[in-house]
Design a protein around this motif. Structure first.
Motif, PDB file in Angstrom:
ATOM      1  N   LEU A 122       0.843  -1.209   0.000  1.00  0.00           N
ATOM      2  CA  LEU A 122       0.000   0.000   0.000  1.00  0.00           C
ATOM      3  C   LEU A 122       0.870   1.249   0.000  1.00  0.00           C
ATOM      4  CD1 LEU A 122      -2.921  -1.046   2.400  1.00  0.00           C
ATOM      5  CD2 LEU A 122      -2.812  -1.173  -0.096  1.00  0.00           C
ATOM      6  N   SER A 123       1.997   1.168  -0.695  1.00  0.00           N
ATOM      7  CA  SER A 123       2.963   2.249  -0.839  1.00  0.00           C
ATOM      8  C   SER A 123       3.079   2.574  -2.316  1.00  0.00           C
ATOM      9  CB  SER A 123       4.324   1.816  -0.274  1.00  0.00           C
ATOM     10  OG  SER A 123       5.335   2.757  -0.541  1.00  0.00           O
ATOM     11  N   PRO A 124       2.674   3.766  -2.758  1.00  0.00           N
ATOM     12  CA  PRO A 124       2.678   4.072  -4.188  1.00  0.00           C
ATOM     13  C   PRO A 124       4.073   4.414  -4.684  1.00  0.00           C
ATOM     14  CG  PRO A 124       1.977   5.993  -2.953  1.00  0.00           C
ATOM     15  CD  PRO A 124       2.170   4.883  -1.937  1.00  0.00           C
ATOM     16  N   PRO A 125       4.321   4.272  -5.986  1.00  0.00           N
ATOM     17  CA  PRO A 125       5.607   4.712  -6.541  1.00  0.00           C
ATOM     18  C   PRO A 125       5.681   6.228  -6.510  1.00  0.00           C
ATOM     19  CG  PRO A 125       4.120   4.026  -8.304  1.00  0.00           C
ATOM     20  CD  PRO A 125       3.430   3.698  -7.013  1.00  0.00           C
ATOM     21  N   LEU A 126       6.757   6.765  -5.925  1.00  0.00           N
ATOM     22  CA  LEU A 126       6.902   8.205  -5.744  1.00  0.00           C
ATOM     23  C   LEU A 126       8.223   8.667  -6.343  1.00  0.00           C
ATOM     24  CD1 LEU A 126       5.675   8.382  -2.032  1.00  0.00           C
ATOM     25  CD2 LEU A 126       4.391   9.056  -4.075  1.00  0.00           C
ATOM     26  N   PRO A 127       8.325   9.945  -6.674  1.00  0.00           N
ATOM     27  CA  PRO A 127       9.540  10.428  -7.337  1.00  0.00           C
ATOM     28  C   PRO A 127      10.721  10.564  -6.377  1.00  0.00           C
ATOM     29  CG  PRO A 127       8.039  12.246  -6.940  1.00  0.00           C
ATOM     30  CD  PRO A 127       7.299  10.995  -6.558  1.00  0.00           C
ATOM     31  N   ASN A 128      11.901  10.716  -6.966  1.00  0.00           N
ATOM     32  CA  ASN A 128      13.137  10.956  -6.220  1.00  0.00           C
ATOM     33  C   ASN A 128      13.303   9.892  -5.135  1.00  0.00           C
ATOM     34  OD1 ASN A 128      13.420  13.181  -7.906  1.00  0.00           O
ATOM     35  ND2 ASN A 128      12.419  14.556  -6.467  1.00  0.00           N
ATOM     36  N   GLY A 129      13.532  10.296  -3.890  1.00  0.00           N
ATOM     37  CA  GLY A 129      13.752   9.327  -2.828  1.00  0.00           C
ATOM     38  C   GLY A 129      12.594   9.200  -1.861  1.00  0.00           C
ATOM     39  N   LEU A 130      11.390   9.549  -2.314  1.00  0.00           N
ATOM     40  CA  LEU A 130      10.255   9.523  -1.394  1.00  0.00           C
ATOM     41  C   LEU A 130       9.843   8.104  -1.002  1.00  0.00           C
ATOM     42  CD1 LEU A 130       8.189  12.510  -2.768  1.00  0.00           C
ATOM     43  CD2 LEU A 130       8.974  12.220  -0.417  1.00  0.00           C
ATOM     44  N   SER A 174       7.594   4.576  11.091  1.00  0.00           N
ATOM     45  CA  SER A 174       8.567   5.041  10.107  1.00  0.00           C
ATOM     46  C   SER A 174       8.818   4.002   9.018  1.00  0.00           C
ATOM     47  CB  SER A 174       9.886   5.398  10.795  1.00  0.00           C
ATOM     48  OG  SER A 174       9.739   6.578  11.559  1.00  0.00           O
ATOM     49  N   LEU A 175       8.692   2.736   9.342  1.00  0.00           N
ATOM     50  CA  LEU A 175       8.822   1.687   8.325  1.00  0.00           C
ATOM     51  C   LEU A 175       7.616   1.642   7.408  1.00  0.00           C
ATOM     52  CD1 LEU A 175      10.284  -1.242  10.458  1.00  0.00           C
ATOM     53  CD2 LEU A 175      11.449  -0.037   8.591  1.00  0.00           C
ATOM     54  N   GLY A 176       6.467   2.120   7.884  1.00  0.00           N
ATOM     55  CA  GLY A 176       5.222   1.967   7.144  1.00  0.00           C
ATOM     56  C   GLY A 176       4.747   3.206   6.426  1.00  0.00           C
ATOM     57  N   CYS A 177       5.609   4.217   6.250  1.00  0.00           N
ATOM     58  CA  CYS A 177       5.157   5.446   5.570  1.00  0.00           C
ATOM     59  C   CYS A 177       5.752   5.503   4.164  1.00  0.00           C
ATOM     60  CB  CYS A 177       5.504   6.688   6.388  1.00  0.00           C
ATOM     61  SG  CYS A 177       7.257   6.943   6.726  1.00  0.00           S
ATOM     62  N   HIS A 178       5.056   4.938   3.193  1.00  0.00           N
ATOM     63  CA  HIS A 178       5.424   4.895   1.767  1.00  0.00           C
ATOM     64  C   HIS A 178       6.887   4.530   1.545  1.00  0.00           C
ATOM     65  CE1 HIS A 178       7.066   9.047   2.151  1.00  0.00           C
ATOM     66  NE2 HIS A 178       5.955   9.324   2.795  1.00  0.00           N
ATOM     67  N   THR A 179       7.361   3.513   2.260  1.00  0.00           N
ATOM     68  CA  THR A 179       8.760   3.114   2.148  1.00  0.00           C
ATOM     69  C   THR A 179       8.998   1.976   1.171  1.00  0.00           C
ATOM     70  OG1 THR A 179       8.583   1.474   3.918  1.00  0.00           O
ATOM     71  CG2 THR A 179       9.153   3.737   4.567  1.00  0.00           C
ATOM     72  N   ASP A 180       7.972   1.188   0.864  1.00  0.00           N
ATOM     73  CA  ASP A 180       8.088  -0.084   0.132  1.00  0.00           C
ATOM     74  C   ASP A 180       8.728  -1.177   0.986  1.00  0.00           C
ATOM     75  OD1 ASP A 180       7.040   1.177  -2.113  1.00  0.00           O
ATOM     76  OD2 ASP A 180       8.983   1.436  -3.096  1.00  0.00           O
ATOM     77  N   GLY A 273     -10.248   2.656  -1.120  1.00  0.00           N
ATOM     78  CA  GLY A 273     -10.282   3.747  -2.075  1.00  0.00           C
ATOM     79  C   GLY A 273      -8.926   4.305  -2.449  1.00  0.00           C
ATOM     80  N   LEU A 274      -7.860   3.742  -1.906  1.00  0.00           N
ATOM     81  CA  LEU A 274      -6.524   4.255  -2.195  1.00  0.00           C
ATOM     82  C   LEU A 274      -6.150   4.013  -3.652  1.00  0.00           C
ATOM     83  CD1 LEU A 274      -4.654   3.074   1.030  1.00  0.00           C
ATOM     84  CD2 LEU A 274      -5.622   5.338   0.551  1.00  0.00           C
ATOM     85  N   ASP A 275      -5.457   4.990  -4.226  1.00  0.00           N
ATOM     86  CA  ASP A 275      -5.081   4.932  -5.638  1.00  0.00           C
ATOM     87  C   ASP A 275      -3.585   5.210  -5.731  1.00  0.00           C
ATOM     88  OD1 ASP A 275      -4.619   5.306  -8.351  1.00  0.00           O
ATOM     89  OD2 ASP A 275      -6.375   6.579  -8.668  1.00  0.00           O
ATOM     90  N   GLU A 276      -2.812   4.214  -6.140  1.00  0.00           N
ATOM     91  CA  GLU A 276      -1.355   4.382  -6.163  1.00  0.00           C
ATOM     92  C   GLU A 276      -0.907   5.442  -7.156  1.00  0.00           C
ATOM     93  OE1 GLU A 276       1.095   1.224  -7.784  1.00  0.00           O
ATOM     94  OE2 GLU A 276      -0.702   0.225  -8.540  1.00  0.00           O
ATOM     95  N   ALA A 277      -1.734   5.779  -8.129  1.00  0.00           N
ATOM     96  CA  ALA A 277      -1.372   6.806  -9.097  1.00  0.00           C
ATOM     97  C   ALA A 277      -1.633   8.212  -8.583  1.00  0.00           C
ATOM     98  CB  ALA A 277      -2.135   6.587 -10.401  1.00  0.00           C
ATOM     99  N   ARG A 278      -2.260   8.335  -7.385  1.00  0.00           N
ATOM    100  CA  ARG A 278      -2.645   9.658  -6.891  1.00  0.00           C
ATOM    101  C   ARG A 278      -2.058   9.947  -5.507  1.00  0.00           C
ATOM    102  NH1 ARG A 278      -8.673  11.244  -7.528  1.00  0.00           N
ATOM    103  NH2 ARG A 278      -7.660  13.298  -7.563  1.00  0.00           N
ATOM    104  N   VAL A 335       3.950  15.032  -6.999  1.00  0.00           N
ATOM    105  CA  VAL A 335       3.342  14.524  -5.772  1.00  0.00           C
ATOM    106  C   VAL A 335       1.897  15.001  -5.698  1.00  0.00           C
ATOM    107  CG1 VAL A 335       5.526  14.418  -4.519  1.00  0.00           C
ATOM    108  CG2 VAL A 335       4.165  16.514  -4.420  1.00  0.00           C
ATOM    109  N   GLY A 336       1.135  14.386  -4.796  1.00  0.00           N
ATOM    110  CA  GLY A 336      -0.241  14.797  -4.594  1.00  0.00           C
ATOM    111  C   GLY A 336      -1.218  14.080  -5.506  1.00  0.00           C
ATOM    112  N   PRO A 337      -2.506  14.358  -5.341  1.00  0.00           N
ATOM    113  CA  PRO A 337      -3.530  13.641  -6.103  1.00  0.00           C
ATOM    114  C   PRO A 337      -3.556  13.992  -7.582  1.00  0.00           C
ATOM    115  CG  PRO A 337      -4.535  15.362  -4.763  1.00  0.00           C
ATOM    116  CD  PRO A 337      -3.098  15.280  -4.348  1.00  0.00           C
ATOM    117  N   PHE A 338      -2.866  15.073  -7.971  1.00  0.00           N
ATOM    118  CA  PHE A 338      -2.775  15.456  -9.389  1.00  0.00           C
ATOM    119  C   PHE A 338      -1.301  15.638  -9.738  1.00  0.00           C
ATOM    120  CE2 PHE A 338      -6.732  17.307  -7.643  1.00  0.00           C
ATOM    121  CZ  PHE A 338      -7.659  16.565  -8.357  1.00  0.00           C
TER     122      PHE A 338
END
Length: 460
Positions: A122-130, A174-180, A273-278, A335-338
């Motif tokens: 439940l961790s979306p792909p994010l830019p840079n090192g997020l 800290s392990l569970g915040c969009h870390t993969d 309702g989570l959307d990994e693209a948003r 980043v963000g929903p858009f």
């Protein structure tokens, strides 16, 4: 039992923009002192990195000042996410990488093939090192000799706890915040960790509220604190904002935690309702439970869009609404929903007064927050924490757009208060006031036009 708990709690609160050491009176549930400094990124060396030496000097000097002025009975720690320290037995194996570093994009394809699917983490792909996993993956591939010397991977709050106590620990928020790195469904590390051979580098899991130990003797000598001063394991900052609310029974409810990021979380909500693209994801709370979350970089955008802070008048707000003056998402791209939208104003912002400009950006933040709440699930009430709690127009517009009660926290930072509650107590959760919904005509049409412009990705 309460008599044995520390009364004056120093909270080391490291945000992405500023670092603070805040003193909380646990019995009063109030902040009694605070010291701060910018959290600068250093551009020298191997890559952009945290100024850990400068932060460490600031932390120790602040602890000494607060001890001399008030007395410190315990220390708690909260920091921003997407950050880890790769350490040997004596110090850093590599600098603490800044998550906004774009050099990681060079290995994006390789990392995309290695990272687990959204359904697992439940961790979306994010830019840079997020995605913290992307940082570790890049560091291991780029600096193999230095990485071979790593004995422990410490998420950021636990790095500072280790420096204070000498005790290494891992912690789920800290392990569970969009870390993969974490599987919130199984409550264990993700397949990325095992496949990359990193599992042995993560210390034993400890609860955020556990006491890792007293401060090291040399810390006591330098700061004047008692040698038995206890230090908690520490917590991710957005999850610290949730701590005062976790005992509430009237779920689902939403918390908006504002800082550099505006993070919307719905306690007791569904992750469906989570959307990994948003840019929506599951955070993990202090008890290890998934919390549906969506966010955008609202504080950073405010700083970029508002050169002077002026409280807007009702006339300023009415004029912005009547003329459909909009800020469109994308001032901070990716980043963000858009995340792919083309950001900016649909008018020349220099043509606006300071009050009008503040009104337009406040409405923009309310519209973006409402979009995020649609992704993480709108609760039956909303609590706003942090600087946005002082923005009456934002809170009033959010109440009108959401049609649920909005409460503004009286605390300047929900993160510091929440982190202090790792020692127990009820804190500042009662220092909230209801903000009546905005009664200026035309907001619904204004919001509909904004959404249409966002869909069209147009500034016309």
């Amino acid at each position: 039992m309460s008599q044995t708990l520390p009364r004056h709690i120093a909270v080391i609160d490291i945000g992405k923009t500023n670092a603070k050491v805040v003193l909380i009176d646990r019995e009063r549930g109030a902040q009694i002192a605070a010291l701060s400094r910018p959290n600068d990124v250093l551009r020298d060396g191997l890559y952009p990195h945290a100024d850990v030496d400068g932060l460490w000097d600031f932390i120790l000097a602040s602890l000494g000042t607060l001890q001399a002025d008030h007395r410190i009975d315990g220390i708690s720690i909260t920091t921003h996410g997407a950050t880890a320290a790769l350490v040997t037995d004596t110090g850093l194996a590599l600098p603490v990488l800044d998550y906004e570093f774009d050099g990681l994009e060079a290995s994006r394809q390789d990392y995309t093939e290695a990272r687990p699917p959204f359904a697992e983490t439940l961790s979306p792909p994010l830019p840079n090192g997020l995605n913290l996993g992307a940082q570790i993956f890049w560091q291991a591939a780029t600096y193999p000799d230095e990485f071979a010397a790593v004995k422990r991977i410490l998420t950021y709050p636990q790095y500072w706890a280790w420096r204070l106590t000498g005790v290494a620990a891992s912690e789920v928020t800290s392990l569970g915040c969009h870390t993969d790195l974490w599987n919130p469904g199984s409550g264990d590390f993700s397949t990325l960790v095992s496949r990359q051979g990193w599992r042995h580098l993560f210390p034993e899991l400890r609860p955020a509220a556990s006491i890792l130990g007293p401060i090291l003797p040399e810390i006591a000598a330098r700061t004047g604190l008692a040698t038995e001063t206890p230090v908690t394991c520490g917590i991710h900052d957005s999850n610290a904002s949730l701590v005062p609310h976790l005992a509430r029974k009237d779920t689902p409810f939403s918390v908006v935690s504002a800082g550099t990021w505006t993070i919307c979380m719905t306690v007791g909500g569904s992750t469906d309702g989570l959307d990994e693209a948003r840019d929506s994801l599951a955070n993990v709370d202090a008890f290890g439970r998934p919390v549906p979350t969506a966010r955008f970089m609202g504080g950073r955008e405010w700083d970029l869009l508002v050169p002077r802070i002026v409280a807007p008048s009702a006339a300023d707000t009415s004029d912005i609404i009547a003329r459909n003056v909009h800020v469109l998402p994308g001032t901070v791209p990716g980043v963000g929903p858009f995340s792919g939208a083309k950001g900016g104003w649909n008018v020349d912002p220099q043509s606006l007064s300071d009050g009008q400009r503040n009104a337009a950006v406040s409405l923009y933040l309310a519209l973006m927050t409402r979009e995020c709440l649609g992704l993480c699930g709108l609760g039956n009430m909303i609590v706003v924490e942090g600087p946005l709690a002082r923005n009456t127009l934002f809170c009033a517009a959010l109440g009108r757009l959401s049609d649920v009660p909005v409460y503004a926290s009286g605390d300047s930072t929900g993160t510091s208060m929440g982190a202090s509650l790792l020692f127990g107590g009820s804190g500042g959760a009662t220092t909230q006031h209801a903000v009546p919904p905005m009664d200026i005509e035309g907001l619904e049409d204004y919001a509909a036009m904004w959404r249409s412009r966002v869909r069209d990705n147009s500034l016309t």
